[in-house]
Enzyme design. Structure first.
Site, PDB file in Angstrom:
ATOM      1  CD  GLU A   1     110.229  -1.404  65.487  1.00 19.97           C
ATOM      2  OE1 GLU A   1     110.857  -1.708  66.513  1.00 19.97           O
ATOM      3  OE2 GLU A   1     109.135  -0.833  65.499  1.00 19.97           O
TER       4      GLU A   1
ATOM      5  CD  GLU B   1     112.806  -6.610  62.412  1.00 14.81           C
ATOM      6  OE1 GLU B   1     112.991  -5.672  63.220  1.00 14.81           O
ATOM      7  OE2 GLU B   1     112.472  -7.760  62.754  1.00 14.81           O
TER       8      GLU B   1
ATOM      9  CB  CYS C   1     110.178   0.033  71.782  1.00 16.64           C
ATOM     10  SG  CYS C   1     108.806   0.497  70.773  1.00 16.64           S
TER      11      CYS C   1
ATOM     12  CB  SER D   1     110.448  -5.445  65.512  1.00 19.62           C
ATOM     13  OG  SER D   1     111.764  -4.941  65.498  1.00 19.62           O
TER      14      SER D   1
ATOM     15  CE  LYS E   1     112.025   0.487  77.804  1.00 18.88           C
ATOM     16  NZ  LYS E   1     110.847   1.322  77.621  1.00 18.88           N
TER      17      LYS E   1
ATOM     18  CD  GLU F   1     113.833  -3.871  77.533  1.00 18.04           C
ATOM     19  OE1 GLU F   1     113.793  -2.738  78.044  1.00 18.04           O
ATOM     20  OE2 GLU F   1     113.609  -4.090  76.340  1.00 18.04           O
TER      21      GLU F   1
ATOM     22  CD  GLU G   1     116.850 -12.141  76.875  1.00 18.20           C
ATOM     23  OE1 GLU G   1     117.157 -12.820  77.884  1.00 18.20           O
ATOM     24  OE2 GLU G   1     115.678 -11.861  76.587  1.00 18.20           O
TER      25      GLU G   1
ATOM     26  CB  CYS H   1     106.402   5.663  77.401  1.00 14.05           C
ATOM     27  SG  CYS H   1     106.901   4.364  76.283  1.00 14.05           S
TER      28      CYS H   1
END
Ligand SMILES: Cc1cc2nc3c(=O)[nH]c(=O)nc-3n(C[C@H](O)[C@H](O)[C@H](O)COP(=O)(O)O)c2cc1C
Ligand code: SF4
Ligand code: SF4
Ligand code: SF4
Ligand code: SF4
Ligand code: FES
Lengths: 394, 596
Positions: B283, B286, B310, B330, B369, B372, B377, B526
């Site tokens: 990241e 990037e 994230c 990102s 999560k 996710e 994908e 988190c």
């Protein structure tokens, strides 16, 4: 001490609206505190249910510092079988508008709203016409006050003042916690005077004729007149303006069908009075002398001996079970338990002692429910169960 | 501050600030009043009514959570009237409740159950209402189970979703006995704007909202001899798991957690911190390349500010609410998904394992999560990258089921290859942590010097304020980054989606010009995630945050780019950040979604 047990018809509300311009102009040239004192000394109490002294309400709001304040006319009229507010708004709308504007002047509010019951949308065009004429005149006399109509959503609970604010703010109509009271923090959390249509019409009378004229009608704690919606087992149902303080016997003599067994005073959230207590019951607001208070909008429903009191109670409880907003435990679940409970006693699934448990439950609801709806279920429940216990069981 | 007033509570005189609620005043003098709809994180609703107290001179009782103290008030919290009413209210709630506690996921952790137990409600005066109702149990979401038969209609979830998250996926519908908590048009939870953040779960007092648990599936994988089960644990788990197992809030139990996972039978115990460090490399690179494209190449296509990616709750939120701004995210996968993709490629190769025999499990503070891992994908390894996601709570349940005496465990270390971490990876668990970790690395990459903050502690990005801003001036960069000389990097950090909205709206209106945005869906980051131990409160989150920063401070390595296993994976496998392999395994794309 004066009492007045005579039934007296009166005719103030629907009369003499034409002088509204003079009334408005005259009164907004008086100092606000004088107007408040006038209202206070009239002892006018709110006609929308809670019976809060109107002058005091205006005073509280006037004393709060705030750039923005509101005046709201509660025209949600949700009590089944009552339509007195509708009659006032269609016959003498200018009285209501004038009283709203005077209130705005007194408390320092520039915006007024009429919260109109959804089913009354047909009144809207005429009312809007009256409002534009009224606003036009306000401009003429340099009074900065506008009035808008807000259409209600159709739920009975939205007539409760804080649920009404929530509904106007685009939220679900659920009553708020009090305090804070509307006079301090109401619509948009600004100081708000909210009055029933009829209350405003009486205020007009007071500002026209002076407090004394109003005060001289009625009895101690219950001054002036009131519109009653008479229905049920009566040869002459309709709306009547009566002086407060009459005895229920007189009322039944005039409106009953000769076989009246009980009268429900004040609609679903009111009290059922059995025949044996007619004589000792006076119709007025709570006070030392008076047997019974007068909640909600003035509905008087007469029952003759052909009526089952079980069915009457069953109907009321169905109404509450459905119309409770459902947010608070005592009301949401309490209503279901009262309704299921009386049915279970009737069918024998529960024994008669269950009624005593339900009476205690109704009391808890009165002590702990969040708003007037849940708090007042006990009124009809207890008065019916206590006076007609056999009818509940057999 | 209001003026001081005097009240009495059960006869004891208390001096208190005017406006304090009766509930708070009582707590200050050690008088406990039961509550259900009240939660410290939320506005006061005053709808359950179990907190009622008696105020002398008033016929009706007052809800203590919603009633401010007034001078001279005489309050009784345990009078006959109060006790009778409270008991009635609990009985009423239970009469409307599907109280099959022994089969309930919340058994032993439920506020309603506790009240029933404290008040010994053993009568059956009231008629059970459950048989008359049609309750739905919504199991469509991969993250959340919503069981209306367990709902007491306290609206804590509704307030959570609106006030903390600004999502408004949950709402109240109907009135009277029909009143219930539902979604827009009563659609299933997987078909609405819900971000799966799980905040409603950790704010729900009962078993009406719980995580979809995968405990049995994981036990089955562990038991299956043909499977190699690899587990990763997220940074925030180690500072909260202890709460479920008898430790004080804020206790760090990393070593015991590793030992417990080994005892449970996981074949390899690894650390998501490793892939957090990896995230920083990807990241950070990037971000710098976006800066270069913007400032040097003047590429109009490049999207700045760049936002972190994230937090999967945040990803789903932006996909629904700002679908036109997905280019600002990102492209990095979350550390969990990076880890998952590597587990079945890099790790499989290194250990000579067939990827189809690997079951990859993650322990997360997060319910989003779960969603996710379930995204179509997320199959870049050729297999589902992460097979099962367990919350901190689910791990605690497994530890209890296995009969592990957690307190007595000796500390153990993570396994090697993807088990090494730095303090930078650890602080991912707190709001501001990703930003701090990224700055520690990016600043050093650009200037060759450490970030100019004492002890590497970038204090402006820490703390519990909803939106935090920070800026870093770049001076004397290395030659390659000369174009950044004199540039002040503007960063902003938000946690709780209601704050994400504020940041996004200020970016869109042009009112703010940030370079880098960190967003975590949950309050506190988190560590306050929807998969963390219940209860949660500002105090609890602050203690967990303190534990995270203590863990960071105690690490020998505190910068992601120094993680030896990160260096090794670039050397052996990925070659370089944003390289071809990285691009394939560690980066992803997003899906525009509708609001309704
Ligand atoms: C359930 C419920 C329904 C109510 N409905 C009405 C109504 O339809 N119209 C009304 O004026 N007041 C209604 N009220 C009373 C209002 O809350 C409020 O007391 C009144 O508008 C104040 O005006 P007043 O002081 O002029 O009576 C209702 C109260 C409750 C609890
Ligand atoms: S008393 Fe009934 S109507 Fe009033 S807030 Fe409670 S549930 Fe709603
Ligand atoms: S929600 Fe609570 S009270 Fe209800 S069944 Fe589950 S544990 Fe029992
Ligand atoms: S789902 Fe939970 S938080 Fe939401 S209203 Fe029901 S019991 Fe309360
Ligand atoms: S998981 Fe998050 S977004 Fe979904 S309903 Fe719950 S609080 Fe709202
Ligand atoms: S905790 Fe006070 S009313 Fe629910």
């Amino acid at each position: 001490m004066e009492t007045n047990h005579q039934l007296k018809r009166a005719d103030f509300i629907f009369k003499n609206e034409n002088d509204w311009k003079d009334v408005l102009k005259k009164n907004i040239n008086r100092p606000p505190h004088e107007l408040i004192n006038e209202l206070i000394s009239s002892e006018l109490k709110g006609r929308g249910g809670a019976g809060f002294p109107t002058g005091l309400k205006w005073k509280l709001s006037a004393e709060v510092k705030s750039d923005i304040k509101y005046v709201i006319c509660n025209a949600d009229e949700g009590e089944p079988g009552t339509f007195k507010d509708r009659e006032i708004l269609s016959l003498v709308p200018f009285k209501v508008l004038t009283a709203m504007a005077i209130c705005g002047y007194v408390v320092g509010a520039k915006e007024g709203y009429i919260y109109l019951r959804g089913e009354y949308f047909f009144l809207k065009p005429e009312l809007n016409k009256a409002i534009s004429e009224f606003e036009h005149y306000c401009k003429e006399i340099n009074l900065d006050f506008t009035i808008r109509i807000f259409m209600g959503s159709g739920a009975y609970i939205c007539g409760e003042e804080t649920a009404l604010f929530e509904s106007m703010e685009g939220k679900r109509g659920e009553p708020r916690n009090k305090p804070p009271y509307p006079a301090i923090s109401g619509y948009m959390n600004k100081p708000t005077v909210i009055n029933n249509v009829e209350t405003l019409a009486h205020a007009y009378t007071i500002f026209t004729y002076g407090a004394k004229r109003f005060y001289d009608l009625g009895v101690q704690y219950s001054r002036g007149t009131k519109l009653f919606s008479v229905s049920g087992d009566t040869p002459k149902p309709g709306i009547y303006e009566l002086e407060l303080g009459m005895s229920l016997s007189d009322f039944v003599n005039d409106f009953g069908d000769g076989d009246t067994k009980a009268v429900q005073v004040g609609g679903a959230s009111g009290f059922l009075v059995p025949r044996k207590r007619f004589a000792e019951t006076t119709i007025g607001y709570e006070g030392k002398l008076i047997g019974i208070s007068l909640p909600t909008g003035g509905s008087m429903m007469l029952f003759n001996s052909s009526r089952s009191m079980f069915n009457v109670l069953d109907n009321y409880l169905e109404f509450f079970r459905e119309e409770s907003c459902g947010q608070c435990t005592p009301c949401r679940v309490g209503c279901q338990q009262l309704l299921k409970g009386i049915k279970a006693v009737k069918t024998g699934e529960k024994n008669a002692q269950h009624l005593d448990k339900l009476l205690r439950l109704a009391e808890t609801m009165q002590f702990t429910a969040k708003c007037g709806l849940g708090q007042s279920v006990a009124n009809s429940f207890s008065s019916i169960v206590e006076n007609f216990r056999e009818e509940m069981i057999y | 501050m209001g003026k001081n007033i005097k009240i009495t509570i059960n006869g004891e005189v208390v001096e208190i600030n005017e406006g304090t609620s009766i509930l708070d005043a009582a707590h200050q003098v050690g008088v406990i009043i039961p509550t259900l709809c009240y939660h410290k994180d939320l506005c006061v609703a005053g709808n359950c009514r179990v907190c009622v107290v008696e105020v002398a001179g008033q016929k009706r009782l007052s809800p203590s959570c919603a009633t401010p103290c007034e001078d001279g008030m005489e309050i009784y919290t345990n009078s006959v009237k109060v006790r009778n009413s409270r008991k009635h209210i609990i009985e009423l709630l239970l009469s409307e409740h599907n109280a099959d506690c022994t089969r309930c996921y919340k058994n032993g952790k439920c506020e309603l159950q506790k009240l029933a137990s404290d008040y010994k409600v053993m009568t059956d005066d009231f008629i059970p209402l459950v048989p008359f109702k049609h309750y739905t149990i919504d199991m469509f979401s991969p993250s959340i189970i919503k069981d209306d038969s367990k709902c007491i209609r306290c609206q804590r979830c509704v307030r959570t979703c609106a006030e903390l998250q600004g999502v408004n996926a949950l709402t109240v519908a109907y009135k009277g006995d029909q009143m219930k908590i539902t979604t827009f048009f009563e659609k299933a939870m997987n078909e609405v704007v819900c971000t799966n953040c799980g905040q409603c779960i950790i704010h729900c007092p009962t078993g009406a909202l719980v995580e979809r648990n995968y405990i049995e599936e994981v036990w089955a994988a562990i038991t299956d001899k043909t499977k190699h089960v690899i587990v990763q644990t997220a940074p925030a788990v180690r500072v909260a798991l202890g709460e479920e197992l008898g430790f004080e809030v804020g206790t760090r139990i990393t070593g015991k957690m590793v030992a417990a996972l080994k005892r449970l039978g996981f074949d390899t115990v690894m650390d998501t911190d490793f892939s957090a460090d990896l995230t920083i490399m990807e990241e950070g690179t990037e971000f710098l390349s976006r800066l270069k494209r913007a400032l040097v190449d003047h590429d109009p296509e490049v999207k700045l500010p760049m936002a972190t990616s994230c937090s999967p709750g945040w990803i789903k939120y932006i996909e629904h609410m700002y679908p036109d701004y997905l280019g600002h995210l990102s492209t990095c996968k979350s550390p969990q998904q990076m880890f998952g993709a590597l587990a079945k490629t890099y790790y499989a190769q290194a250990r000579n394992l067939q990827p189809e025999n690997i079951v990859s499990v993650s322990i997360m503070p997060c319910t989003a999560k779960k969603f996710e891992a379930n995204r179509p994908e997320m199959h870049d390894s050729g297999y589902r990258d992460v097979d099962y996601v367990l919350t901190t709570r689910e791990l605690a349940i497994m530890i209890k089921q296995a009969g592990i005496d957690f307190m007595k465990l000796n500390d153990m270390k993570f396994d090697r290859l993807m088990g090494e971490s730095t303090g930078a990876g650890v602080i991912f668990g707190a709001t501001g942590g990703v930003m701090e970790a990224a700055l520690r690395t990016a600043y050093e990459l650009v200037t060759g010097r450490e970030v100019p903050f004492e002890g590497l502690n970038i204090l402006p990005v820490r703390g519990m304020e909803g939106v935090k801003e920070a800026s870093v001036l770049i001076e004397n960069p290395l030659k390659e980054w000369a174009f950044l000389n004199g540039v002040t990097l503007k960063c902003v950090i938000a946690h709780g989606l209601v704050n994400a909205k504020k940041v996004m709206d200020s970016v869109i209106s042009g009112e703010a010009n940030y370079h880098f945005i960190e967003i975590m869906a949950c309050p506190g980051g988190c560590l306050g995630g929807g998969g963390q131990p219940i209860p949660t409160s500002p105090e609890i989150r602050a203690k967990r945050a303190a534990a995270i920063y203590a863990e960071d401070a105690g690490m020998p390595l505190r910068k992601s780019h120094l993680n030896p296993e990160v260096l090794k994976i670039y050397n052996d496998f990925l070659i370089k950040p944003l390289g071809e392999k990285s691009h394939h395994l560690l980066h992803t794309s997003y899906t525009a979604r509708k609001r309704y």
